[in-house]
Motif scaffolding. Sequence first.
Motif, PDB file in Angstrom:
ATOM      1  N   LEU A  13       5.971  -3.771   2.669  1.00  0.00           N
ATOM      2  CA  LEU A  13       7.278  -4.273   3.096  1.00  0.00           C
ATOM      3  C   LEU A  13       8.044  -3.203   3.886  1.00  0.00           C
ATOM      4  O   LEU A  13       8.805  -3.499   4.797  1.00  0.00           O
ATOM      5  CB  LEU A  13       8.061  -4.621   1.829  1.00  0.00           C
ATOM      6  N   TYR A  46       7.247  -5.502 -10.007  1.00  0.00           N
ATOM      7  CA  TYR A  46       8.640  -5.387  -9.546  1.00  0.00           C
ATOM      8  C   TYR A  46       9.228  -6.731  -9.121  1.00  0.00           C
ATOM      9  O   TYR A  46      10.374  -6.801  -8.716  1.00  0.00           O
ATOM     10  CB  TYR A  46       8.731  -4.411  -8.361  1.00  0.00           C
ATOM     11  N   CYS A  65       0.828  -1.226   0.000  1.00  0.00           N
ATOM     12  CA  CYS A  65       0.000   0.000   0.000  1.00  0.00           C
ATOM     13  C   CYS A  65       0.850   1.259   0.000  1.00  0.00           C
ATOM     14  O   CYS A  65       0.313   2.361   0.057  1.00  0.00           O
ATOM     15  CB  CYS A  65      -0.919   0.010   1.208  1.00  0.00           C
ATOM     16  N   ALA A  66       2.188   1.120  -0.041  1.00  0.00           N
ATOM     17  CA  ALA A  66       3.098   2.270   0.026  1.00  0.00           C
ATOM     18  C   ALA A  66       2.737   3.121   1.257  1.00  0.00           C
ATOM     19  O   ALA A  66       2.565   2.560   2.346  1.00  0.00           O
ATOM     20  CB  ALA A  66       3.070   3.056  -1.270  1.00  0.00           C
TER      21      ALA A  66
HETATM   22  C1  LIG Z   1       4.621   1.457  -6.561  1.00  0.00           C
HETATM   23  S1  LIG Z   1       4.117   1.075  -4.935  1.00  0.00           S
HETATM   24  C2  LIG Z   1       2.411   0.726  -5.192  1.00  0.00           C
HETATM   25  C3  LIG Z   1       1.540   1.450  -4.218  1.00  0.00           C
HETATM   26  C4  LIG Z   1       0.050   1.297  -4.472  1.00  0.00           C
HETATM   27  N1  LIG Z   1      -0.361  -0.078  -4.393  1.00  0.00           N
HETATM   28  C5  LIG Z   1      -0.329   1.904  -5.795  1.00  0.00           C
HETATM   29  O1  LIG Z   1      -0.753   1.212  -6.703  1.00  0.00           O
HETATM   30  O2  LIG Z   1      -0.206   3.130  -5.925  1.00  0.00           O
HETATM   31  C6  LIG Z   1       4.861  -0.531  -4.666  1.00  0.00           C
HETATM   32  C7  LIG Z   1       4.915  -0.917  -3.181  1.00  0.00           C
HETATM   33  O3  LIG Z   1       5.143  -2.325  -3.089  1.00  0.00           O
HETATM   34  C8  LIG Z   1       5.934  -2.552  -1.949  1.00  0.00           C
HETATM   35  N2  LIG Z   1       6.572  -3.876  -2.072  1.00  0.00           N
HETATM   36  C9  LIG Z   1       7.540  -4.262  -2.928  1.00  0.00           C
HETATM   37  N3  LIG Z   1       7.850  -5.549  -2.715  1.00  0.00           N
HETATM   38  C10 LIG Z   1       7.046  -5.994  -1.717  1.00  0.00           C
HETATM   39  C11 LIG Z   1       6.898  -7.242  -1.047  1.00  0.00           C
HETATM   40  N4  LIG Z   1       7.645  -8.305  -1.341  1.00  0.00           N
HETATM   41  N5  LIG Z   1       5.969  -7.325  -0.068  1.00  0.00           N
HETATM   42  C12 LIG Z   1       5.208  -6.254   0.262  1.00  0.00           C
HETATM   43  N6  LIG Z   1       5.307  -5.051  -0.333  1.00  0.00           N
HETATM   44  C13 LIG Z   1       6.223  -4.924  -1.312  1.00  0.00           C
HETATM   45  C14 LIG Z   1       6.922  -1.400  -1.964  1.00  0.00           C
HETATM   46  O4  LIG Z   1       7.495  -1.174  -0.692  1.00  0.00           O
HETATM   47  C15 LIG Z   1       6.048  -0.241  -2.446  1.00  0.00           C
HETATM   48  O5  LIG Z   1       5.545   0.504  -1.382  1.00  0.00           O
END
Ligand SMILES: C[S@@+](CC[C@H](N)C(=O)[O-])C[C@H]1O[C@@H](n2cnc3c(N)ncnc32)[C@H](O)[C@@H]1O
Length: 448
Positions: free
Chosen positions: A137, A213, A109-110
């Motif tokens: 994360l 990612y 959720c950033a």
């Molecule tokens: C680009 S943001 C997306 C935020 C929101 N969901 C949106 O669509 O605007 C990506 C988020 O994924 C999280 N993230 C990346 N790898 C992750 C993982 N393995 N588990 C949980 N969160 C993760 C990052 O920390 C980041 O905050």
Amino acid sequence: MNGMDLCGLVDAVQERISTQVGLSFEGPRGAIQRQVIQAQLRRIIDRHPGLPEESVALAPVTLRRICEELTVQESFFYREQAALDWFCHHVLPTLRGRRRPLAAWSAGCAEGQEVYTLAAVLEHAGLRRYRILGTDLSGPAVTAARCGVYGLWSLRGLDHSVVPRLFREGAGHFTVRERFRAQVTFAEHNLLDAPPRAAGGYDLVLCRNVLIYLTPAAQRRAVAGLTEALAPGGWLLTGAGDPLLDGAPGLATVLTGHGAVYRRADGPPVGAGPQEDARRAAPAGGGSGIMHDRSAPATAGPPHPSATVSQILTIAEEALESARPGQAERLAREALARHDESGRGHALLVQALVQSGRPAEAVRASARAVDRRPFDAALWTLHAVVLLDTGDAEAAAPAAERATSLDPGMAQAHLVLARSRAALGDRDGELHARAVGRELLEREAVSR
Ligand SMILES: C[S@@+](CC[C@H](N)C(=O)[O-])C[C@H]1O[C@@H](n2cnc3c(N)ncnc32)[C@H](O)[C@@H]1O
């Protein structure tokens, strides 16, 4: 430390991070990611002279710090709103009257923008009782989400009428109103770990702009966790640039006007509205899982003779969004018979045929569409999609290439090209097209 040592340490760090949180180091971002890791390692190791470099580099605190740098905690309010509106319009009505409040989970959720956006959208749709869990994360991102205080950048493009409803405005900052904050919670969570639990499961899981990612293996593991967290028949929404999950075990794909959404395949038939048709859910355990409308399109009569082509197409779009492909098909054919010149009729007919589970007819219809409208990049993209769905990547790739050359700014065309190339095993070509598509999507989002 010599160059070789540092290179080896970077490799080791990448491998740990990839295993632990699933981040991918492939593709055009790979070189930059490497530079980021190198710079961080240099700084951290220099701060601990006398300690073995490898143990400093692979210490959990170092890996965490580097992960923070590598992950993109970028988000903003009302991002990809159409999908949330779709949920409110088509799914919420079926949940009304239930005892328990709606349970939703925003995974990745950033800083919480997505969570509060969902809260505001649900409230706007008339829902008062809901619980939303936001997880990420990143510890600092979760802390920021709990604070619920944002700068103007997170509100970019936001309709002015929404701002006072959602925020209290201070000097240069905006604080989310208490009534929204009271219904949401935040926690740190890694998508590769066991998912959080809600009594009865989550009715809605958002995991948007996160999977993109991750490595393919990590994507599969994360999606299995997201699916497990869903209530029977619960819904999973991913981001526009995320990989298509068609065929993921236990999930059925539903095509909507704004893209694919997913439903846990062991639920009761979808009830997306009062005149909703009965339809088949995907077989549990996988398969294509695209939902098909098997019923006769008898619920609505023919369009009024005085209806314009545009009105007919609008009703067809609504039918498609409500997963009534039979009705959508009939209306699209009617519009085409009345010489629709916009291309919408062709696109709707193709989508309706796909939703009806008639892929061969969809391919023929999309081939006819691009034949009639050879300079329509959106139709070429759609043609590529249906070709891909029938497993014909050889034909899909040139169709998608045609779309990107007709409209180089069309993000969707590049993303479909990426999928076609992936199906052909052209990894470099895939990564390049995906990077271009992603960049275009981000640019679109910023300029909105
Ligand atoms: C680009 S943001 C997306 C935020 C929101 N969901 C949106 O669509 O605007 C990506 C988020 O994924 C999280 N993230 C990346 N790898 C992750 C993982 N393995 N588990 C949980 N969160 C993760 C990052 O920390 C980041 O905050």
